[in-house]
Write a protein that holds these residues in place. Structure first.
Motif, mmCIF file in Angstrom:
data_model
loop_
_atom_site.group_PDB
_atom_site.id
_atom_site.type_symbol
_atom_site.label_atom_id
_atom_site.label_comp_id
_atom_site.label_asym_id
_atom_site.label_seq_id
_atom_site.Cartn_x
_atom_site.Cartn_y
_atom_site.Cartn_z
ATOM 1 N N GLY B 150 21.966 -19.862 24.614
ATOM 2 C CA GLY B 150 21.680 -18.541 25.156
ATOM 3 C C GLY B 150 22.806 -17.940 25.963
ATOM 4 N N LEU B 151 23.839 -18.753 26.271
ATOM 5 C CA LEU B 151 24.971 -18.205 27.019
ATOM 6 C C LEU B 151 26.077 -17.819 26.037
ATOM 7 C CD1 LEU B 151 25.156 -20.771 29.930
ATOM 8 C CD2 LEU B 151 24.526 -18.364 30.125
ATOM 9 N N SER B 152 26.660 -16.649 26.256
ATOM 10 C CA SER B 152 27.705 -16.211 25.350
ATOM 11 C C SER B 152 29.079 -16.622 25.880
ATOM 12 C CB SER B 152 27.608 -14.695 25.200
ATOM 13 O OG SER B 152 28.820 -14.183 24.765
ATOM 14 N N VAL B 153 29.877 -17.254 25.032
ATOM 15 C CA VAL B 153 31.239 -17.632 25.415
ATOM 16 C C VAL B 153 32.156 -16.482 25.020
ATOM 17 C CG1 VAL B 153 33.068 -19.337 25.147
ATOM 18 C CG2 VAL B 153 30.680 -20.020 24.903
ATOM 19 N N SER B 154 32.643 -15.741 25.987
ATOM 20 C CA SER B 154 33.561 -14.656 25.642
ATOM 21 C C SER B 154 34.615 -14.540 26.730
ATOM 22 C CB SER B 154 32.808 -13.339 25.462
ATOM 23 O OG SER B 154 32.447 -12.825 26.704
#
Lengths: 384, 315
Positions: B150-154
């Protein structure tokens, strides 16, 4: 290890300092960053692009820069590889802190840098043809060259005008030719033109007689349309004549250079193709608003580099002029303001045509940017 | 020298380096280069198992890297598979391909094996370039952010820690693998295939397993790389990339996990550092490579380690 060949060109306004107005160099230079495919398979595009950029940045500096500020140009060579283009674009934006990006040479290298430009909010002006660059419209991304679709439209409409309804396509199987092929198929369908034969070849094929024989033996072909760039179209043209085919042969704007006529020789006689004003500068009527621009650019380029100008060399010129004009209007290099001003470019007359951008059109060229030409006696003759 | 002691010592040093490096990274670009270096390192650590320990060459690993990248791009973009699942599925598919191809190919030796793996790499590159309906052709393919629980790596900083974590995992796997029964069998095969078989080692099975493992390393790195860049072109599967990967392993030091890592880092950084030398860059790069090959034929790290050991012994 050709991929390792990379360099950096920083053009300093030496001439400017010599001119005695050095005292005015008070403010920060304007930084223009560029990533081009100077080596690798797209070097035939990237090399003239780099030369044009350097030539005109030097010239702008000699004339006093923009807003009294010197222009610093930083160019990296991505060798035609997308992931290298992405890294260099990031380097230009983050490390070199450029105000605007000009590049990539190809659709692939441009698209690889697009996510970064959008995230970092740096205006990016591409020198590549692909439609995906500006469709859907991305706020920070612009482009100067015509799209393949415009070339396909120009050719198909010319065929329609001449009452041609059944055609054969022969195109390169990758890149430019592939994209042009897909656009041609779509445009032909919209205009009620039937494609009765559809052949492909590879860029390195030394002979395409087999494909052309198939087209020759197809009943009712009224014209042949070849979409490709480099040496492929010249081979198609030569084989076409060797087989004694007599229907009209159309080429794309990918061959709009003297190099093609040289390669194809006499076989090129009678070939029709869409070309930008730059290629037919001498033939344009005096009333054409593009005439002075393209004549001056052609003369300047050919004097500086002693080689024939190609359409590709004109793209960075247009990109640079659009950027410099936008910086002038914005009164500085604030990126958001600069982006807005680039988008407001209106009525700019460049080598590709007249550019009027809008929030929904980040290219701004109309189909009239192309002229239909025919090759006669080894030179271009303007048809419309 | 804890760095050269296998397992725990080296990993701790590496973890400390990964944790400390960001202090010297000024902006996003430096992070990006560091992340690229780590992804290359992951591929090279896998490739080193095959080349360094197994004594088998592969000139086609960029192909597996590209398959992982395209697998992730196509699965997440077209079929809306979650990124992590796409990564795992791509790696699975690559493992299967490597297994099927590895069986016949690894029977070959020397130049023939080099040619066969070269062929695989080139075929993958051609397929990616021409199947434009699926891969977007030479113009490439875009893909979205990597999401993890659910966490976005950006952004470069997120990616730095992500890549650092995966790199540590890769090193840990590699170090353990070398000391496992498979690793010992592999080294035996490298020494003498006939000898290994006489001792009861299934040599062709061992080679295939390592080939599959190294392909999976490449595929995972490819998937992550694709998400990090947000856009991929078939060039990542080109022969030049394959050759670059092999060069990293050879330069850093064969049969040394940390050597492969060092080679990858150096060969990622050098072109960026040398970019300021303009046209002399290729010459300087070439001189460094030649110098290393002539004076340190075993590769950078093993040669330096040997040097230090000798220097200590003399005192």
């Amino acid at each position: 290890m050709g991929g390792f060949v990379r360099w950096r060109a920083v053009i300093l306004g030496v001439a400017w300092a010599c001119a005695g107005i050095g005292g005015a160099i008070a403010s920060e230079p304007i930084r223009i960053g560029s990533f081009l495919s100077v080596t690798g398979p797209a070097s035939f595009l990237g090399e003239p692009e780099k030369k044009t950029l350097e030539l005109y940045v030097e010239r702008a500096n000699r004339e006093g820069g923009v807003l009294g500020r010197r222009i610093e140009l930083i160019i990296y060579d991505d060798g035609g590889a997308g992931e290298k283009a992405a890294t260099f674009a990031k380097r230009l934006a983050d490390s070199d802190k450029v105000d605007v990006l000009i590049g990539g040479t190809t659709t692939g290298t441009t698209m690889a840098a697009v996510p970064m430009a959008e995230r970092a909010k740096v205006p990016l002006i591409s020198l590549a043809a692909g439609i995906p660059i500006i469709d859907p419209v991305k706020p920070w991304v612009f482009k100067v060259p015509h799209t393949d679709r415009m070339a396909a439209e120009k050719v198909i409409l010319d065929m329609k005008k001449r009452g041609i309804t059944r055609i054969a396509l022969i195109s390169e199987d990758a890149g430019f030719g592939k994209s042009g092929h897909d656009q041609s198929v779509a445009v032909a369908r919209e205009n009620g033109i039937e494609i009765v034969a559809d052949e492909v070849y590879s860029a390195k094929d030394p002979d395409v007689t087999a494909q052309l024989t198939k087209i020759k033996n197809t009943q009712g072909v009224q014209a042949v349309f070849n979409f490709g760039s480099g040496q492929g179209p010249a081979i198609v043209t030569r084989n076409f004549r060797q087989l004694g085919m007599s229907v009209p042969l159309y080429q794309s704007h990918g061959v709009a250079s003297k190099e093609y006529i040289r390669l194809a020789g006499d076989a090129a006689e009678g070939v029709r193709l869409p070309a930008a004003g730059l290629v037919v500068a001498a033939q344009l009527p005096a009333t054409d608003p593009q005439k002075p621009v393209v004549t001056a650019f052609k003369a300047e380029y050919e004097r500086a580099f002693k080689s024939d100008v190609s359409t590709f060399a004109g793209h960075p010129y247009d990109a640079l002029q659009i950027v410099l004009a936008a910086i002038n209007r914005a009164g500085g290099t604030d990126k958001a303001k600069l982006r807005e001003e680039i988008e407001k470019t209106s009525g700019y007359i460049g080598t590709a045509g007249t550019v009027t951008m809008s929030p929904t059109d980040h290219m701004g060229l109309s189909p009239s940017a192309f002229h239909m030409v025919e090759i006669r006696k080894g030179d271009w003759v303007l048809l419309d | 020298m804890t760095l050269f002691r296998p397992r725990t010592g080296g990993i701790l040093v590496l973890a400390a380096i990964i944790a400390l490096v960001p202090l010297g990274l000024g902006n996003g670009y430096f992070y990006d280069v560091a992340v690229n270096a780590m992804f290359s390192a992951i591929v090279c650590i896998g490739l080193n198992l095959l080349i360094g320990y197994g004594g088998q060459i592969s000139l086609g690993h960029a192909g597996f890297f590209a398959l992982g990248a395209y697998g992730s791009a196509i699965l997440t973009g077209r079929y809306e598979v979650p990124p992590l699942a796409a990564l795992v599925l791509s790696a699975g598919a690559v493992a299967l391909i490597a297994f099927v191809l590895g069986r016949p190919i690894l029977r070959l030796k020397g130049h023939y094996l080099a040619m066969a793996t070269l062929g695989i790499g080139i075929i993958i590159h051609i397929v990616l370039k021409t199947e434009s309906g699926l891969t977007g052709g030479p113009d490439g393919l875009a893909l979205g952010d990597f999401t993890l629980f659910g966490l976005s790596v950006s952004g470069e900083r997120d990616w730095y820690w992500m890549a650092g974590g995966v790199l540590l995992l890769a090193v840990w796997l590699s170090l353990n693998l070398i000391d496992s029964p498979l690793g010992r069998a592999l080294r035996a095969v490298h020494g003498s295939e006939a000898g290994a078989e006489a001792a009861g080692v299934d040599s062709s099975g061992t080679k295939v397993r390592v080939f599959v493992i190294s392909a999976v390393f490449a595929s995972v790195a490819g998937s992550l790389f694709a998400h990090k860049n947000g856009f991929i072109t078939p060039d990542i599967g080109s022969f030049f990339h394959s050759a670059e990967l092999v060069t990293m392993v050879v330069l850093g030091g064969m049969a040394s996990t940390f050597g492969a890592l060092v080679g990858a880092v150096i060969l990622t950084l050098l072109p960026q550092v040398l970019a300021s030398f303009e046209q002399y860059e290729a010459m300087i790069l070439g001189a460094i490579m030649m110098g290393t090959m002539i004076f340190m034929p075993k590769g950078l790290l093993p040669s330096l380690a040997g040097l230090i050991r000798r220097w200590r012994g003399e005192r």
